[in-house]
Design an enzyme around this catalytic site. Structure first.
Site, short mmCIF file in Angstrom:
data_model
loop_
_atom_site.label_atom_id
_atom_site.label_comp_id
_atom_site.label_asym_id
_atom_site.label_seq_id
_atom_site.Cartn_x
_atom_site.Cartn_y
_atom_site.Cartn_z
N LYS A 1 16.89 17.22 36.62
CA LYS A 1 15.72 17.97 37.07
C LYS A 1 15.96 19.46 36.79
O LYS A 1 16.82 20.09 37.41
CB LYS A 1 15.46 17.81 38.57
N GLU B 1 23.94 38.45 47.18
CA GLU B 1 23.57 38.42 45.78
C GLU B 1 22.21 39.09 45.60
O GLU B 1 21.21 38.57 46.10
CB GLU B 1 23.47 36.95 45.37
N CYS C 1 24.81 34.51 37.79
CA CYS C 1 25.79 34.23 38.84
C CYS C 1 27.05 35.06 38.64
O CYS C 1 27.74 35.42 39.58
CB CYS C 1 26.13 32.75 38.86
N GLY D 1 22.60 24.63 47.78
CA GLY D 1 23.84 23.85 47.62
C GLY D 1 24.28 23.22 48.93
O GLY D 1 24.71 22.06 48.98
N GLU E 1 11.63 24.24 38.33
CA GLU E 1 10.18 24.18 38.12
C GLU E 1 9.68 25.40 37.34
O GLU E 1 8.60 25.37 36.76
CB GLU E 1 9.45 24.07 39.47
N GLY F 1 22.87 26.45 41.42
CA GLY F 1 21.76 27.17 42.04
C GLY F 1 22.26 27.99 43.20
O GLY F 1 23.44 28.37 43.25
N GLU G 1 27.91 24.69 41.67
CA GLU G 1 28.11 26.01 41.06
C GLU G 1 27.09 26.93 41.69
O GLU G 1 25.89 26.81 41.43
CB GLU G 1 27.88 25.95 39.54
#
Ligand code: NAD
Length: 506
Positions: free
Chosen positions: A189, A398, A298, A247, A192, A242, A264
């Site tokens: 997947k 982040e 990331c 996660g 989107e 993601g 990750e």
């Protein structure tokens, strides 16, 4: 904003919106519903994708399970698997331009970086092909004369692959060829927001001769598709890239059936700049590290920890370089920094900067939205924020935008403490001409990757991943491949020398 280098809109006829469908058991399947992606840079609809539901996810897992159990991929030779993976690599190279254009239009990243991402992915497929042929376990020939032990490596089974929007094609290629090399079957997947390059990958897989049902693609959102991918009883492993928040949700969801989970996740990656460093190279690498992929990376070097004796000079160098970085139209081959993925995300970036200013930090450059002639204002200025303390959100979380945070240190001990003062541990770097300083930092930095006198170099051979809340498990390299393998011990008696357990004389 003056004194920046802005590439205004170039003449370009946008291609027709890409139409993405699900790939189930080798067939392209329309969805009952669709979703549209509006380009963050160009404001036009650039793709229309099927929107999956639980029933579609069920169909995908039925196909993946059936093909795994049938052995059409899981039980063929490594040589046969490698042959298909090598064909995929060739097909990727033949389709770079088509894939890269949609990747840029959906994500807003510069076309030069999309081309690099797609071209580079071919090498991951070639490396994975080499692992398909060289995978092996262990033998134990010293257990005694009547015993032989063999440790077999087997494909783990059906794998859910869930990917983010920031490097859709690259991250897919960090996972899929390694899972396939191991003999797994998969359901993928994509995000989107950037589904098209994954659908194009599906086309290449079919063209390369991957058996039907080995790789299935379901397009759609975290709810419900991602949820089914984390809970379905037919899934043996979930590999996810993601946000840390999602996660954690996946880990919880997968615990119901104790699936293996590889994650990750995010990072708040520091580069330490020592007074003896090659400051010209360091300043260039810091500038690259913070603006590459629009800072939505990331591995972004989103904070630097500079020795206080050189901080003023170093920040001036980075600001001067930042003014020369080409922001603007992602379709212009000269552009280095494109658009922010959504307007909500652009607002979030700005909120971090404004909160830091309110808390006493200084904006050395940028600090606001950027309007690009002919393209609108979903861009963000190159931004350098100094006077940041370790407790500010901008230093800990982040930001995922073109925003550099500057902190200072006096001793190496202090620099290492600041490096490790983070919930994250994805990557870290140090700039020094002294090998002892570099080695001490490398050993003590809590990170999955440490770079010395460079930033963001990576190779298919080298494992990638994070410690702490940056993830679990490793990707790429032999270690990444091993994640998709299960270990089975085979214990064999040689001859009939075993003494009976049941006493015959009773
Ligand atoms: P995200 O977590 O919002 O979404 C990632 C994927 O998860 C998407 O496909 C999304 O549809 C899906 N998803 C959302 N909710 C879900 C749920 N409940 N169950 C299952 N799937 C669900 O992340 P994003 O915004 O697409 O990507 C940015 C994040 O990814 C950043 O935090 C970045 O650091 C991280 N990232 C990490 C790495 C790495 O290798 N460590 C690489 C790239 C990006």
């Amino acid at each position: 904003m003056k004194d920046l280098t802005i590439n205004t809109a170039i003449e370009f006829d946008l291609p027709a919106p890409f139409v993405g469908r699900h790939l189930i058991a080798g067939e392209w399947v329309d969805g009952a519903e669709t979703s549209e992606r509006v380009s963050p840079s160009h404001g036009a609809v650039v793709s229309v994708s099927a929107k999956g539901d639980e029933a579609m996810a069920e169909r995908a897992f039925a196909a993946a399970r059936a093909s795994f159990d049938a052995g059409v991929w899981s039980r063929i030779s490594g040589k046969e698997r490698a042959t298909v993976l090598l064909k995929v690599a060739d097909l990727i190279e033949a389709n770079v331009e088509r894939i890269a254009i949609y990747e840029t239009l959906e994500s807003g990243k510069p076309i030069s970086q999309s081309r690099g991402e797609v071209e580079g992915a071919a090498d991951l497929w070639r490396y994975a092909a080499s692992l398909a042929r060289t995978s092996h376990g262990d033998s134990h020939n010293s257990l005694g004369e009547d015993m032989l032990g063999v440790v077999l490596k087997e494909p783990i089974g059906v794998v859910s692959i869930i990917t983010p929007w920031n490097f859709p094609f690259w991250i897919l290629s960090q996972k899929l060829p390694f899972a396939l090399a191991a003999g797994c079957t998969v359901v993928v997947k994509p995000s989107e927001m950037t589904p098209s390059s994954t659908v194009m990958m599906g086309e290449l897989l079919m063209e390369a001769g991957l058996p039907a049902g080995v790789c299935n693609i379901v397009l759609g959102f975290g709810q419900p598709v991602g949820q089914v991918m984390s809970t379905h009883p037919d899934v043996d492993m979930v590999t996810f890239t993601g946000s840390t928040a999602v996660g954690k949700m996946i880990t919880q969801a997968a615990s119901g059936t104790l699936k293996k989970v590889a994650l990750e996740l995010g990072g708040k990656n520091p580069q330490v700049i020592c007074p003896d460093a090659d400051l010209e190279s360091a300043a260039d690498a810091v500038t690259f590290g913070v603006y590459f992929n629009v800072g939505q990376c990331c591995n972004s070097s989103s904070r630097i920890i500079v020795h206080e004796d050189i901080a003023e000079d170093f920040v001036a160098r980075v600001v001067a370089l930042s003014r020369k970085v080409r922001f603007g139209d992602p379709l212009d081959p000269e552009t280095q920094v494109g658009a922010i993925v959504t307007s909500e995300h652009a607002a979030k970036i700005d909120a971090y900067v404004q909160a830091a200013v309110a808390a006493g930090a200084t904006v050395e450059l940028g600090g606001g939205a950027l309007s690009v002639d002919g393209l609108g204002d979903q861009f963000y200025q190159p931004t350098v924020v100094s006077g940041v303390s370790a407790d500010m959100a901008i230093a800990r979380e982040e930001v995922f935008g073109p925003v550099l945070v500057v902190m200072t240190y006096r001793t190496l001990e202090e620099a290492i403490a600041l490096t490790n003062d983070s919930e994250y541990g994805l990557s870290a770097g140090i700039w020094s001409e002294d090998i002892h300083t570099c080695l001490e930092f490398s050993r003590r930095a809590a990170a999955g990757t440490v770079w010395t006198n460079t930033w963001m170099d990576g190779y298919p051979e080298l494992a990638f991943g994070g410690v702490k809340q940056s993830g679990q498990g490793r990707e790429i390299g032999r270690y990444g491949f091993e994640e998709f393998l299960e270990v089975k011990s085979l214990v064999m008696r040689v001859g009939r020398s075993r003494a009976p357990w049941v006493k015959q004389d009773v």
